[in-house]
Scaffold this active site. Structure first.
Site, PDB file in Angstrom:
ATOM      1  N   HIS A   1     -23.770 -60.910 -38.364  1.00  8.87           N
ATOM      2  CA  HIS A   1     -24.651 -61.896 -39.225  1.00  8.87           C
ATOM      3  C   HIS A   1     -24.316 -62.206 -40.647  1.00  8.87           C
ATOM      4  CE1 HIS A   1     -28.421 -64.200 -40.001  1.00  8.87           C
ATOM      5  NE2 HIS A   1     -28.235 -63.522 -41.381  1.00  8.87           N
ATOM      6  N   GLU A   2     -24.027 -61.062 -41.543  1.00  4.51           N
ATOM      7  CA  GLU A   2     -23.539 -61.102 -42.853  1.00  4.51           C
ATOM      8  C   GLU A   2     -22.177 -61.496 -42.880  1.00  4.51           C
ATOM      9  OE1 GLU A   2     -25.666 -61.252 -45.223  1.00  4.51           O
ATOM     10  OE2 GLU A   2     -27.523 -60.187 -44.181  1.00  4.51           O
TER      11      GLU A   2
ATOM     12  N   HIS B   1     -22.046 -65.303 -43.064  1.00  4.81           N
ATOM     13  CA  HIS B   1     -22.371 -65.685 -44.482  1.00  4.81           C
ATOM     14  C   HIS B   1     -21.090 -65.796 -45.193  1.00  4.81           C
ATOM     15  CE1 HIS B   1     -26.461 -66.443 -43.514  1.00  4.81           C
ATOM     16  NE2 HIS B   1     -26.834 -65.270 -43.467  1.00  4.81           N
TER      17      HIS B   1
END
Length: 346
Positions: free
Chosen positions: A27-28, A31
Site C-alpha cells: 500500500h505505502e 504511494h
C-alpha cells in the site's frame, strides 16, 4: 511443551503478521512509487512503526526499519501542510495528487488479483457454477435442484463464480433459499431446502453438492481471475451493507488481532485456505481505504475531486482538523474491536 509444539503454534502467527506487513508495504509502496513518478519529494519511507532500528538516506528520502512490524508510512513533503518546495505534494496539480493518493489502494487490489491468479493456476480445474453431483443424503436434491443446473442467483444475488455460490448460501437467513438456475437453456425458479449446521453458536447452511470444474485454458484462467477478484470485492460491500442494516453487530467485526488469528488458523489448514483469506484481506484493505471517511485515502480523494471541480482548495487547517477527528474515531473503533478480538481468544 516441546520446542516443536511451540514452533507449530508460533509460526502461523509469524506468517500472518508478515503478511499484514506485506499488505502495508504494498500500500505505502504504491504511494511511494506514484510520488516518485510525479516528482514529489518523499521525506521518509518507513517499514514498521515505533522505535527506529535501522535507517539510511538516499537522495532526499530516509528509508527506515522500525521495531513494530505492524504498520508503515510514506511521508511526503507538504502532505499535511503548506510548503515552498516546488516538489511538495501540496504544490502539485490536482490530478497528480489524486493519482498518488489512489495508488496505495490500487496496489492492494493488484496484490489481491495476483493472489487469486496464483490460486487458480494452482488448481487442477477451473470452477463453474454448475451443479456436478450431490451428497448421498443431500436435502437440496429433494427440493428440485438437479445435476446440470447452472446457478444464476441466490436470494436475489447474482452468481458468477463458485465463491459467489458459497457467499450466497452463507448469507441466507434460514434453511430455504430462492434460486434461479438455468436448466436446458431455460431459467427455472426454485425454493431449495438445505440442512442447517452450527459453528460457535451460529447456524449456517450446509452445502450438500459439488460444483463442476473444467479444464484450464489461458482464457478461462484469466477470466476467472478477474471474476473471483470482483467476487471478493463484492463480499466487502456486502459485509458493510449487512453491518449497516443490523445483520451483524460490532462484536462480529475483527481488527488486526482477530485477522491475525484467522490467517494463522488458515495457515494450519492449507496453503489454499491461507491464500484465499489473504486475497480477501488485501482487497478489503484496498477498498476500505477508498471509502470517503476522514483520515482514510478515500476522504482525501473526495477532497481532491471537490477541489478539481470547484477550483477551490480546502484550507489546510480545516483538512487537518477533519482528519484528526476522523483518526480519533477510527482509533476508538479499533480499540473496541481489538478488545473484542482479545476477549474472543480467551
Amino acid at each position: 511443551m516441546s520446542i516443536s509444539s511451540i514452533w507449530n503454534t508460533v509460526y502461523p502467527i509469524i506468517i500472518a503478521i508478515l503478511f499484514f506487513e506485506l499488505i502495508i508495504i504494498i500500500h505505502e509502496g504504491g504511494h511511494f512509487a506514484a510520488a516518485r513518478l510525479m516528482k514529489i519529494k518523499v521525506n521518509e519511507f518507513s517499514i514498521g512503526m515505533g522505535p527506529k532500528l535501522f535507517q539510511f538516506q538516499r537522495k532526499d528520502t530516509k528509508y527506515t526499519l522500525r521495531l513494530i512490524l505492524f504498520g508503515g508510512y510514506c511521508a511526503m513533503e507538504g502532505e499535511d501542510s503548506e510548503s515552498e518546495d516546488k516538489n511538495a505534494f501540496a504544490n502539485k496539480k490536482v490530478w497528480q495528487r489524486i493519482f498518488v493518493v489512489a495508488a496505495g489502494a490500487i496496489m492492494n487490489l493488484i496484490l489481491g488479483l495476483v493472489i487469486v491468479l496464483i490460486i487458480i493456476c494452482s488448481q487442477n480445474l477451473v470452477g463453474t457454477t454448475q451443479v456436478a453431483k450431490f451428497e448421498d443424503t443431500a436435502v437440496s436434491a429433494q427440493s428440485g435442484l438437479q445435476v446440470g443446473d447452472d446457478i444464476k442467483s441466490i436470494d436475489g444475488m447474482r452468481v458468477y463464480t463458485t465463491n459467489d455460490v458459497q457467499t450466497g448460501l452463507s448469507r441466507s437467513a434460514d434453511s430455504t433459499v430462492d434460486m434461479i438456475v438455468n436448466r436446458d437453456g431455460e431459467d427455472v425458479n426454485l425454493q431449495v431446502e438445505f440442512e442447517l449446521d452450527e459453528y460457535e453458536g451460529t447456524q449456517y447452511i450446509k452445502m450438500d453438492f459439488w460444483l463442476k470444474g473444467v479444464e484450464k485454458t489461458f482464457g478461462n484462467v484469466i477470466t476467472q481471475t478477474f471474476k473471483e477478484t470482483v467476487s471478493y470485492a463484492r463480499m466487502v460491500f456486502l459485509s458493510v451493507h449487512d453491518l449497516l442494516v443490523g445483520r451483524y453487530g460490532l462484536s462480529d467485526l475483527s481488527g488486526p488481532v482477530g485477522a491475525v488469528s484467522v490467517v494463522s488458523d488458515a495457515v494450519k489448514t492449507s496453503v489454499f485456505s491461507m491464500l484465499r483469506i489473504m486475497a480477501l484481506l488485501t482487497i478489503n484493505v484496498g477498498l476500505f481505504n477508498l471509502f470517503p471517511i476522514p483520515a482514510l485515502d478515500g476522504w482525501r480523494l473526495f477532497i481532491l475531486i471537490a477541489e478539481g471541480i470547484t477550483r477551490k482548495k480546502l484550507p489546510a487547517k480545516a483538512e487537518y482538523m477533519i482528519n484528526a477527528v476522523g483518526l480519533i474515531l477510527l482509533l476508538g473503533l479499533m480499540c473496541l474491536v481489538t478488545f473484542s478480538d482479545i476477549t474472543k481468544l480467551f
